[in-house]
Design an enzyme around this catalytic site. Structure first.
Site, PDB file in Angstrom:
ATOM      1  N   GLN A  11       0.903  -1.161   0.000  1.00  0.00           N
ATOM      2  CA  GLN A  11       0.094   0.074   0.028  1.00  0.00           C
ATOM      3  C   GLN A  11       0.988   1.359   0.136  1.00  0.00           C
ATOM      4  OE1 GLN A  11      -3.145  -0.546   2.592  1.00  0.00           O
ATOM      5  NE2 GLN A  11      -3.800   1.494   2.308  1.00  0.00           N
ATOM      6  N   SER A  91       4.335  -6.378   2.686  1.00  0.00           N
ATOM      7  CA  SER A  91       2.946  -6.409   3.513  1.00  0.00           C
ATOM      8  C   SER A  91       1.807  -6.967   2.399  1.00  0.00           C
ATOM      9  CB  SER A  91       2.573  -4.804   3.794  1.00  0.00           C
ATOM     10  OG  SER A  91       1.493  -4.693   4.619  1.00  0.00           O
ATOM     11  N   LEU A  92       1.062  -5.957   1.732  1.00  0.00           N
ATOM     12  CA  LEU A  92      -0.057  -6.514   0.853  1.00  0.00           C
ATOM     13  C   LEU A  92       0.669  -7.322  -0.128  1.00  0.00           C
ATOM     14  CD1 LEU A  92      -2.684  -6.051  -0.855  1.00  0.00           C
ATOM     15  CD2 LEU A  92      -1.724  -4.120  -1.537  1.00  0.00           C
ATOM     16  N   ARG A 116      -9.243  -8.735   3.905  1.00  0.00           N
ATOM     17  CA  ARG A 116      -8.112  -8.181   4.524  1.00  0.00           C
ATOM     18  C   ARG A 116      -8.357  -6.570   4.417  1.00  0.00           C
ATOM     19  NH1 ARG A 116      -2.591  -5.599   3.235  1.00  0.00           N
ATOM     20  NH2 ARG A 116      -0.982  -6.622   5.063  1.00  0.00           N
ATOM     21  N   HIS A 199      -0.068  -2.815  11.359  1.00  0.00           N
ATOM     22  CA  HIS A 199       1.253  -3.578  11.642  1.00  0.00           C
ATOM     23  C   HIS A 199       1.442  -3.266  13.200  1.00  0.00           C
ATOM     24  CE1 HIS A 199       1.694  -5.505   7.778  1.00  0.00           C
ATOM     25  NE2 HIS A 199       1.596  -4.295   7.214  1.00  0.00           N
ATOM     26  N   GLN A 248       0.525 -11.544   9.619  1.00  0.00           N
ATOM     27  CA  GLN A 248       1.074 -10.262   9.346  1.00  0.00           C
ATOM     28  C   GLN A 248       0.518  -9.077   9.456  1.00  0.00           C
ATOM     29  OE1 GLN A 248       0.287  -9.020   5.624  1.00  0.00           O
ATOM     30  NE2 GLN A 248       2.130  -9.652   4.437  1.00  0.00           N
TER      31      GLN A 248
END
Length: 316
Positions: A11, A91-92, A116, A199, A248
């Site tokens: 992102q 991440s993503l 998500r 996160h 995650q």
């Protein structure tokens, strides 16, 4: 060319218009139509036409970036037979890596990123800031001391490079820690335009809910190892990748450690980033300037990169 890594952005890499020319091909069109059907009927319209305020919403940002990255990968595979030795995503972007490894299908990728993004958009309000000019250990020490003294929610969200770390937590904690980080020697601490504390422990309810959702899916073993965000470890077993994906959302993204593992331990000398922007290849170049980097972000770059790498394969 000895070892190649394929990487996928997270992102923040989005821009209105990304992937529009991918969608003009049958392969790209299939990706976007699948995401439109599963995620939202207007997803590709928001991706290609905006408005930017809508594309910035996590609900659209995450699936739009992932669809663009997958379309870039699928089109590249049609034009170039180069195979990666290892895969990773920020991440993503880990969803793109798992798709590339054959762990999840296109439909599963769309379903997972839909859930998500919904959970992360609905999570409690938080803040994130990028810390420039301090390494991860120094930021860890400041964050840990503040957390212990204040009992506030604050964490290191992303270890991006040796000199770029992202903190995440309640708005007050991020603001107060930012002052302490500047006192500790940070060159700059920049607030990021996000509404959530990604996160961080503020995401734990979302992570737990998502882990339950994940249990309905079957994860295949990876055809190519994926370096996972939560531990920067090579992962090939499907159930292991599934478990780590659930963790995650509220764990740190260990991208610095991922790059070190990829390049120093695994011997990667070429990194190709699939999807919008050049964030990940920029991080690679900053830490490992001798590594060859490529970006596949539109049809023009796809044609250029595949032609150059095909020529290299012929001469090898």
């Amino acid at each position: 060319m000895s070892k190649v890594a394929f990487v996928f952005p997270g992102q923040g890499s989005q821009s209105v218009g990304m992937g529009r020319d991918f969608a003009e091909t049958p392969t790209g069109r299939n990706v976007y139509e699948t995401f439109d059907r599963i995620v939202a009927p207007n997803l590709s319209q928001v991706c290609f036409e905006g408005p930017e305020t809508e594309l910035r919403r996590t609900l659209y940002t995450q699936p739009a970036i992932l669809a663009t990255a997958i379309a870039a990968l699928d089109l590249f595979r049609e034009k170039c037979r180069l195979q990666p030795s290892v895969l990773a995503g920020h991440s993503l972007g880990e969803y793109g890596a798992l798709y590339a490894a054959g762990v999840i299908s296109l439909e599963a990728a769309a379903q997972l990123v839909k859930r998500r993004s919904e959970l992360m958009e609905a999570a409690p309000t938080g803040a994130m800031s990028a810390v420039l000019g301090l390494d991860g250990d120094a930021v860890d020490a400041v964050v840990a001391a503040y957390r212990q003294a204040s009992q506030s929610v604050i964490a290191v969200a992303n270890y991006n490079t040796d000199g770029q770390v992202v903190i995440s937590g309640t708005p007050q904690a991020v603001e107060e820690v930012s002052v302490k980080l500047k006192e500790a020697g940070a060159k700059r601490v920049m607030p990021l335009p996000v509404g959530g504390a990604f996160h961080s422990p503020l995401m734990t309810p979302a992570a737990e809910s998502f882990a339950g959702y994940l249990s309905d899916f079957t994860f295949e073993n990876a055809a190519v190892p994926v370096i996972t965000n939560v531990d920067a470890a090579l992962t090939t077993a499907g159930p292991e990748a599934q478990k780590k994906l659930g963790q995650q959302i509220d764990h740190s993204v260990r991208w610095t450690q991922t790059m070190t593992r990829m390049i120093q331990a695994e011997g990667v000398d070429t990194v190709i980033e699939f999807g919008p922007g050049k964030v990940l290849t920029g991080m690679v170049k900053k830490m490992f300037p001798d590594v060859h980097i490529y970006n596949v972000l539109d049809m023009a770059s796809l044609e250029a990169v595949s032609a150059e790498l095909n020529a290299a394969l012929v001469s090898a």
